[in-house]
Design a protein around this motif. Structure first.
Motif, short mmCIF file in Angstrom:
data_model
loop_
_atom_site.label_atom_id
_atom_site.label_comp_id
_atom_site.label_asym_id
_atom_site.label_seq_id
_atom_site.Cartn_x
_atom_site.Cartn_y
_atom_site.Cartn_z
N GLN A 12 3.51 33.66 40.61
CA GLN A 12 4.25 34.88 40.32
C GLN A 12 5.75 34.56 40.24
O GLN A 12 6.25 33.73 41.01
CB GLN A 12 4.03 35.94 41.42
N PHE A 13 6.42 35.24 39.31
CA PHE A 13 7.87 35.06 39.16
C PHE A 13 8.57 36.26 39.80
O PHE A 13 8.17 37.41 39.59
CB PHE A 13 8.24 34.98 37.68
N GLN A 14 9.62 36.00 40.56
CA GLN A 14 10.42 37.07 41.15
C GLN A 14 11.89 36.73 41.05
O GLN A 14 12.28 35.59 41.31
CB GLN A 14 10.04 37.31 42.61
N MET A 15 12.69 37.73 40.67
CA MET A 15 14.13 37.51 40.52
C MET A 15 14.89 38.77 40.96
O MET A 15 14.50 39.89 40.63
CB MET A 15 14.44 37.21 39.05
N TRP A 16 15.94 38.58 41.72
CA TRP A 16 16.78 39.69 42.15
C TRP A 16 17.81 39.97 41.07
O TRP A 16 18.60 39.11 40.70
CB TRP A 16 17.48 39.36 43.47
N VAL A 17 17.79 41.19 40.53
CA VAL A 17 18.75 41.59 39.50
C VAL A 17 19.84 42.41 40.19
O VAL A 17 19.65 43.60 40.48
CB VAL A 17 18.06 42.42 38.39
N ALA A 18 20.95 41.77 40.46
CA ALA A 18 22.01 42.39 41.27
C ALA A 18 22.55 43.68 40.64
O ALA A 18 22.80 44.66 41.35
CB ALA A 18 23.14 41.39 41.48
N LYS A 19 22.73 43.68 39.32
CA LYS A 19 23.29 44.87 38.66
C LYS A 19 22.40 46.08 38.80
O LYS A 19 22.87 47.21 38.76
CB LYS A 19 23.56 44.57 37.19
N GLN A 20 21.10 45.85 38.91
CA GLN A 20 20.14 46.94 39.04
C GLN A 20 19.73 47.17 40.50
O GLN A 20 19.06 48.15 40.81
CB GLN A 20 18.87 46.62 38.23
N GLN A 21 20.15 46.23 41.38
CA GLN A 21 19.78 46.29 42.79
C GLN A 21 18.26 46.43 42.95
O GLN A 21 17.75 47.29 43.68
CB GLN A 21 20.49 47.46 43.48
N LYS A 22 17.57 45.53 42.24
CA LYS A 22 16.11 45.64 42.19
C LYS A 22 15.49 44.29 41.87
O LYS A 22 16.09 43.48 41.16
CB LYS A 22 15.74 46.67 41.10
N HIS A 23 14.32 44.03 42.43
CA HIS A 23 13.60 42.80 42.14
C HIS A 23 12.80 42.94 40.84
O HIS A 23 12.15 43.96 40.61
CB HIS A 23 12.63 42.43 43.27
N TYR A 24 12.86 41.91 40.02
CA TYR A 24 12.02 41.85 38.82
C TYR A 24 10.86 40.93 39.13
O TYR A 24 11.04 39.78 39.54
CB TYR A 24 12.82 41.30 37.63
N ARG A 25 9.63 41.43 38.96
CA ARG A 25 8.44 40.64 39.26
C ARG A 25 7.54 40.57 38.03
O ARG A 25 7.41 41.54 37.30
CB ARG A 25 7.67 41.24 40.43
N LYS A 26 6.95 39.39 37.85
CA LYS A 26 6.08 39.19 36.70
C LYS A 26 5.10 38.07 37.00
O LYS A 26 5.47 37.05 37.59
CB LYS A 26 6.91 38.82 35.47
#
Length: 203
Positions: A12-26
């Protein structure tokens, strides 16, 4: 990248998107680490590309897009359209959401899905189908204008053969009398909302 037994050890890929203050998971959809790294890098670069061009990183649901579309069109009431026309748009979008699902991401809808829309709305007058098709196209053009999706997502519908679908029947004299007399009753004319009463008097 990480793995979890619940996902069958697929990476699984996970990335913190600071501008959105949200984790992106895929999901990378692979158990192979080298392939997962390649997918992760591509996803990482794609997200940064979207951030630079101010495109949304997190796909909108159809409910979110439809609500925005209707709110935008509501501003045109009295200028470019009537209240009645807006009500028609709202009705059309209800069928749209019933067809694709309210929580479905707009980026998850393949173009070929719309080839089944007329079958989903069977026994409907051809003029109504054409109106709904135009509204659906309007929703997607709105999404394109907001960079929620690319133009490649614009729906494609099958060609309607003239006269192939059922036409709406005209009112009989008995139908008309029923409607006419109902409009004169308090059940129709009276409502708690003064605006509704005003609209019904107009009708």
């Amino acid at each position: 990248l990480y793995r979890a037994p619940v996902s069958g050890n697929v990476w699984q890929f996970q990335m913190w998107v600071a501008k959105q203050q949200k984790h992106y998971r895929k999901s990378t959809r692979t158990r192979n680490l080298d392939e997962a790294i390649r997918v992760g890098k591509d996803t990482y670069l794609n997200i940064h590309s979207k951030l630079r061009t101010k495109e949304p990183v997190f796909p909108k649901t159809m409910r979110e897009v439809v609500d925005e579309f209707l709110e935008q069109k509501k501003k045109d009431i009295g200028i470019a359209r009537t209240q009645g026309r807006w009500v028609c748009l709202r009705s059309h979008t209800k069928h749209l959401l019933a067809f694709v699902g309210t929580e479905t991401k707009i980026t998850d809808i393949p173009k070929h899905k719309w080839m089944d829309y007329y079958s989903f709305r069977k026994s409907i007058a051809q003029s109504t189908l054409i109106a709904e098709k135009n509204t659906i196209g309007g929703v997607f053009r709105y999404a394109i204008s907001r960079n929620y999706i690319s133009p490649t997502y614009l729906p494609e519908f099958p060609t309607l053969k003239k006269g192939a679908l059922r036409r709406r029947e005209a009112f009989s004299l008995n139908d008309w009398e029923t409607i006419y007399y109902f409009f004169s009753t308090n059940k129709w004319k009276k409502d708690k909302n003064p605006r509704v009463e005003e609209q019904r008097r107009f009708i």
